[in-house]
Each structure stands twice: as structure tokens, then as C-alpha cells.
Design an enzyme around this catalytic site. Structure first.
Site, PDB file in Angstrom:
ATOM      1  N   SER A  19       0.791  -1.235   0.000  1.00 22.01           N
ATOM      2  CA  SER A  19       0.000   0.000   0.000  1.00 22.01           C
ATOM      3  C   SER A  19       0.818   1.276   0.000  1.00 22.01           C
ATOM      4  O   SER A  19       0.241   2.369  -0.095  1.00 22.01           O
ATOM      5  CB  SER A  19      -0.973   0.023   1.180  1.00 22.01           C
ATOM      6  OG  SER A  19      -2.251  -0.410   0.776  1.00 22.01           O
ATOM      7  N   LYS A  29       0.208   3.758  -2.732  1.00 24.48           N
ATOM      8  CA  LYS A  29      -0.734   4.878  -2.630  1.00 24.48           C
ATOM      9  C   LYS A  29      -0.022   6.230  -2.579  1.00 24.48           C
ATOM     10  O   LYS A  29      -0.624   7.261  -2.894  1.00 24.48           O
ATOM     11  CB  LYS A  29      -1.640   4.692  -1.413  1.00 24.48           C
ATOM     12  CG  LYS A  29      -2.597   3.513  -1.522  1.00 24.48           C
ATOM     13  CD  LYS A  29      -3.495   3.406  -0.292  1.00 24.48           C
ATOM     14  CE  LYS A  29      -4.532   2.292  -0.432  1.00 24.48           C
ATOM     15  NZ  LYS A  29      -3.967   0.948  -0.296  1.00 24.48           N
ATOM     16  N   SER A  82      -5.796   3.825   4.421  1.00 25.71           N
ATOM     17  CA  SER A  82      -5.327   2.869   3.413  1.00 25.71           C
ATOM     18  C   SER A  82      -6.495   2.223   2.687  1.00 25.71           C
ATOM     19  O   SER A  82      -6.653   1.008   2.649  1.00 25.71           O
ATOM     20  CB  SER A  82      -4.438   1.788   4.045  1.00 25.71           C
ATOM     21  OG  SER A  82      -3.658   1.144   3.060  1.00 25.71           O
TER      22      SER A  82
END
Length: 546
Positions: free
Chosen positions: A186, A189, A379
Site C-alpha cells: 500500500s 498509494k 489505506s
């Protein structure tokens, strides 16, 4: 100085670090919306609060979650299978499906629940210039190497790569395998957020509309890419367990139905046929590692991120099989409650709504700035893919997984980020084939901190605060060996099966803001691996490392 000397400076360094250097506390946004069309201000009927996700969950095929044991985020890092500033360089004008409009208000903030036994950070996001001069000298490579050697030698890390840079200019100070591409999970991102904020003015709002269709007596619900559009009443909405504020409240499907019903009745219409327009996105809506829990089908029309139970607080809530169809059905029911008969079952429109079709109602998301903050704090995979598609539209790429990956990669290159070794298959980080070197992650963070790119600041204000918010809310706690760094670290977490990453900023003992990225691949238990990573960052916080 080494770690021991740095610890001795903490008493005076903490004050410098918290107030004289860059420390972004509280102000962490835990909610937002997303959509397609920008609007200047809240639409008639306004916005209601909507539930965000905020959980990185264990998915099928063995994925680990960012929020497990305090580190999961909305749809977070794992998956099935393994501020108000306009966009930089005047980009984003004339793009498909979006317009640029100013909106009053600064950075939206929401209170966050502090970890037990710790005082909550001061309210409001604070961004001050990092200290310079002798009082805040740069750590040296030798000092960092000595300070981190023991923490990096923890066998629970498995294969580990690291980069530490001066956040003021992105200068690499220390690295180990820093140029080797690794699975980012993640922390992908960060790339999505940087590209989106560079391409799209931060005050852009994304709109869901209802227009008259070409068929007599027909109306069309036009999907605008807003995954957090909510069907819940305002008093039932929570974002990560907390109410949203005026800046972060998602758009209301009920408000849209009320507007539409009022417009229809004013025209003497009480019965309609309903279809819905999904033409904003292209390509396959199903993520390669879709599990109907960590992420919904990526469609431009959905409510409450496609959750089967919009009030669910599960880490990985069940998703509906047809988010767009479910949203249209919910809208039809809301119209009926307003005295409008909807004939038959809503269906997908055969063609996109005409550009000049009369608008019967519209509701708008929070600004893109707020959406990015929420996405990073919690997230949120579904929101990340929506933001990535907005970046694709702004870059004149197809609004698909492939088009979004191309748009993000190209925009990073335009910003001067070296993209050699960068491989993206999505915008959320669920894709196991993503690859980013640690040096790229720290350069992204340095860009967000740069005075040259104020539009990127929500990347920093959206990062979770160690020990307090988002996917770091229950990390850096007592007994972790990293508790002294609580409140001094803001970082994006990342987890896939066997992969754990952490990339963010930390204030060292002399008040210097550093950017760091730690990327690991290990067979150790996820909590053990995360604690080992946290101790690395805590060593950075504890020393000046000269």
C-alpha cells in the site's frame, strides 16, 4: 552522533522536533468522497456524512492486513492473493468529466482516537519549515549506519531494503538496497496520491448527477466515480468510528433523490424509468486480486464503497456483487419514498448521457485534497482506485487499471522522479506485481514536503501518526521497543503476504525532518515484522546520527 548520544539530546530535541521542525499532527482526515465532476460549493441538498472504510484486511489467498493488530486500513494493504491548493503547473484543465472550481475552506480535520495512555496530539495540521544550521545538522551516512545497524540486523525482517533522505531536498543520506525495486504493497498509494494531486487541482469536487434521458419519461443516474457516496442517513454515518465534519462529509444519495423528486414534481412528473450511466470508466472493473472484501468492483457508481452492510465495522466487509446496480436500486427506493414511481428495474444505460442533458439533481464529494488524506490515513483500496482513475482522466488516459498506472508513472517522470524499476499494476497496492525502489518512495515524500509543490501537501497531512491515527493507531506502543517515536513518525503502511513496508517522515532528536522507506520480505509473523520495522524508525527518531 550515534544512537546513544542522540537519545541524550531528546529532551531538547523533542521540543525542536515537535515545534521547530516539520511535524504534522492530528488534522488527519478519516473520511471523504469521490466522484467525477467538480463543483464550486455544496450542491442543493448538501452533503451528508458517509462511512469510510479504513481497514487493511486479511484477504483470501493469504494476504496480510495493514490494520491487523492496529495496522489495518480501509480496504488496506493486503489483498486477495499473495490543502485547497490548485494542482501544479495548471494541469487538469479541460479533462474529461471534471472541471475546476474553488471551494472555501482549508484542510479538513477530524478528531482521532488516541491510543490508550497517550495524550492526543494538538488539533490542526501544522507544517513548519525544517530547522537548518548547526542546531539541526544533517545526519551523516556513518552516523546512520551505526545507529541502525542493530535494528537492521533483526532476523525477523528477512530481506530488507532501506532509504533515508533529508526531507528538505530529497538528498539520500543512507541506504541499503535502496535502488532495488521491491514490492511496495500500500505504499503504492504514495505514488497514486502524488500523481493525482499534481494532475488535479486540490479543490476539485467530484459529482454524481441525475439528468433527463433521451427516452421520454426517463432519467439517468450518472456515475461520477465517488465510492463513498452514502445511502445512510446522516445520523447513522461514521468514518473510522467517528463522525465526519463539514469538509470531509461524503455526498448523500438521499439528498440527490430529494432534489430529483422536487425537480420532477415541479415539471408535473410522478413516474419515471431509471437507468444508470457507467461510461466514465473503461476496462475490466475487477481487480486482478479481487476478493469482494478488501476491494469492491471498481465502477464509477456505487454507494458506501459497495459494502453489503454500509454500517459494517468489519476489517474486510463483504461487498455487493453489483455495486452500480445496487446503487441504482437504492436510489429508486429513495425516489419512491419521495412520491416518485419508478417503473420496472433500473438498468445500465445503452449510451452515455448527453452532455447537455437537463440536470435534475447533483451532489458533490469532498475536495480531492480531502479524499487523498482519507485514502492515505485509512489505506482505502477502493478509494485509491477511484483517485487513480481521476488521475487517468486528467492525463487523458483511459480510466482503467492500465490507464491509471500509465498516468501515474508518466506524471512521476514529469515531476523528475526516476521511474526506472517502477512497475505499477494498480493504484492501491493490492497488485503483487507492483515494484518501487525505496529511493523513489523517499523522493515522493520529499516532493510532498517541498516548497515548490504546495499542492502535494495533503500527502503529508494524510499520513497516519505513529501511535495515534489510521493504520498506525496501535503501533509504536508500549512494549514495542519503538514507543518513544510515537507522535514523531507519520508514515504509510503496506502489507501483502510476506511483505511489509513503511514509508514516511520522522523528526530526529535535533529537529530535522527525515524521509524514510523500509521494505521487507519475510516469513516472520506479521506483527513481529512490523515491530522490527518500527524499531528501525524509532532509532532514526532517537538520534542526530552525526
Amino acid at each position: 552522533m550515534g544512537a546513544g548520544v542522540g537519545a541524550g539530546h531528546r529532551r531538547r530535541g523533542t521540543a525542536a522536533g515537535l515545534f521547530g521542525a516539520v511535524l504534522l499532527v492530528a488534522g488527519t482526515v478519516l473520511s471523504s468522497g469521490g466522484g467525477a465532476y467538480a463543483s464550486p460549493s455544496p450542491s442543493p441538498g448538501g452533503q451528508t456524512t458517509g462511512q469510510g472504510e479504513g481497514e487493511d484486511r486479511d484477504g483470501k489467498h493469504g494476504e496480510k492486513s495493514d490494520k491487523g493488530n492496529g495496522d489495518k486500513g480501509s480496504n488496506g494493504d493486503k489483498g486477495p492473493g499473495n490543502n485547497g491548493n490548485n494542482g501544479n503547473n495548471g494541469k487538469g484543465k479541460g479533462r474529461t468529466g471534471a472541471t475546476e472550481t474553488p471551494h472555501p475552506g482549508g484542510t479538513g480535520t477530524a478528531a482521532a482516537s488516541p491510543s490508550a495512555g497517550r495524550p492526543a496530539p494538538a488539533a490542526g495540521a501544522v507544517l513548519a519549515s525544517a530547522e537548518t544550521g548547526p542546531a539541526a545538522g544533517l545526519p551523516t551516512t556513518q552516523g546512520l549506519q551505526q545507529a541502525l545497524a542493530a535494528a537492521l540486523g533483526d532476523k525477523n525482517l528477512g530481506t530488507v531494503s532501506l532509504a533515508v533522505a533529508d526531507a528538505a531536498d530529497g538528498r539520500l543520506l543512507y541506504g541499503s538496497g535502496e535502488n532495488t525495486p521491491a514490492t511496495p504493497a500500500s505504499t503504492t498509494k504514495l505514488a497514486t496520491s502524488i500523481a493525482a494531486l499534481s494532475l488535479i487541482p486540490g479543490d476539485t469536487r467530484l459529482t454524481t448527477r441525475v439528468v433527463k434521458s433521451a427516452d421520454p419519461g426517463g432519467i439517468t443516474l450518472v456515475g461520477g466515480g465517488d465510492p463513498t457516496l452514502t445511502a445512510l442517513p446522516a445520523d447513522q454515518v461514521q468514518i473510522a468510528g467517528l463522525p465526519a465534519d463539514a469538509d470531509t462529509a461524503p455526498a448523500s444519495l438521499d439528498a440527490l433523490a430529494r432534489q430529483t423528486a422536487a425537480a420532477l414534481k415541479a415539471a408535473g412528473t410522478t413516474a419515471v424509468k431509471l437507468d444508470y450511466d457507467l461510461s466514465m470508466y473503461s476496462g475490466n472493473p475487477q481487480h486482478k486480486y479481487h476478493d469482494a472484501a478488501n476491494i469492491a468492483l471498481v465502477t464509477p457508481l456505487m454507494v458506501d464503497e459497495g459494502k453489503a452492510d454500509p454500517k459494517s465495522r468489519e476489517d474486510a466487509p463483504a461487498r455487493v456483487a453489483d455495486p452500480a446496480g445496487s446503487a441504482a436500486e437504492a436510489f429508486a427506493n429513495l425516489l419512491k419514498a419521495q412520491g416518485i414511481t419508478v417503473e420496472g428495474k433500473a438498468k445500465a444505460a445503452a449510451a452515455p448521457a448527453a452532455a447537455g442533458a437537463p440536470v435534475l439533481g447533483r451532489v458533490d464529494s469532498p475536495t480531492v485534497d480531502r479524499l487523498v488524506e482519507r485514502m492515505l490515513t485509512t489505506s482505502d483500496n477502493t478509494l485509491a482506485e477511484a483517485i487513480a482513475r481521476q488521475a487517468a482522466l486528467a492525463a487523458h488516459q483511459p480510466a482503467s487499471f492500465e490507464g491509471a498506472a500509465t498516468a501515474v508513472t508518466q506524471e512521476l517522470g514529469r515531476l523528475g522522479v526516476p521511474t526506472a524499476g517502477v512497475v505499477l499494476g494498480d493504484g492501491s497496492g493490492l497488485h503483487q506485481g507492483n515494484a518501487i525502489p525505496p529511493t523513489v518512495l523517499v523522493q515522493l515524500l520529499a516532493l510532498a514536503a517541498s516548497d515548490q509543490h504546495p499542492a502535494l501537501r495533503p500527502v503529508l497531512t494524510g499520513l497516519p501518526i505513529a501511535g495515534f491515527t489510521g493504520t498506525l493507531g496501535k503501533r509504536f506502543g508500549s512494549g514495542s521497543g519503538a514507543a518513544e517515536a510515537a507522535g514523531l513518525v507519520r508514515a504509510k503502511t503496506g502489507s501483502l503476504s510476506g511483505v511489509n513496508t513503511l514509508a514516511g517522515t520522522v523528526v530526529d532528536a535535533e529537529g530535522r525532518l527525515l524521509a524514510f522507506a523500509v521494505m521487507t520480505r519475510t516469513g516472520a509473523p506479521v506483527d513481529t515484522a512490523r515491530a522490527a520495522m518500527d524499531r528501525i524508525v524509532a532509532r532514526l527518531a532517537a538520534c542526530g546520527c552525526h
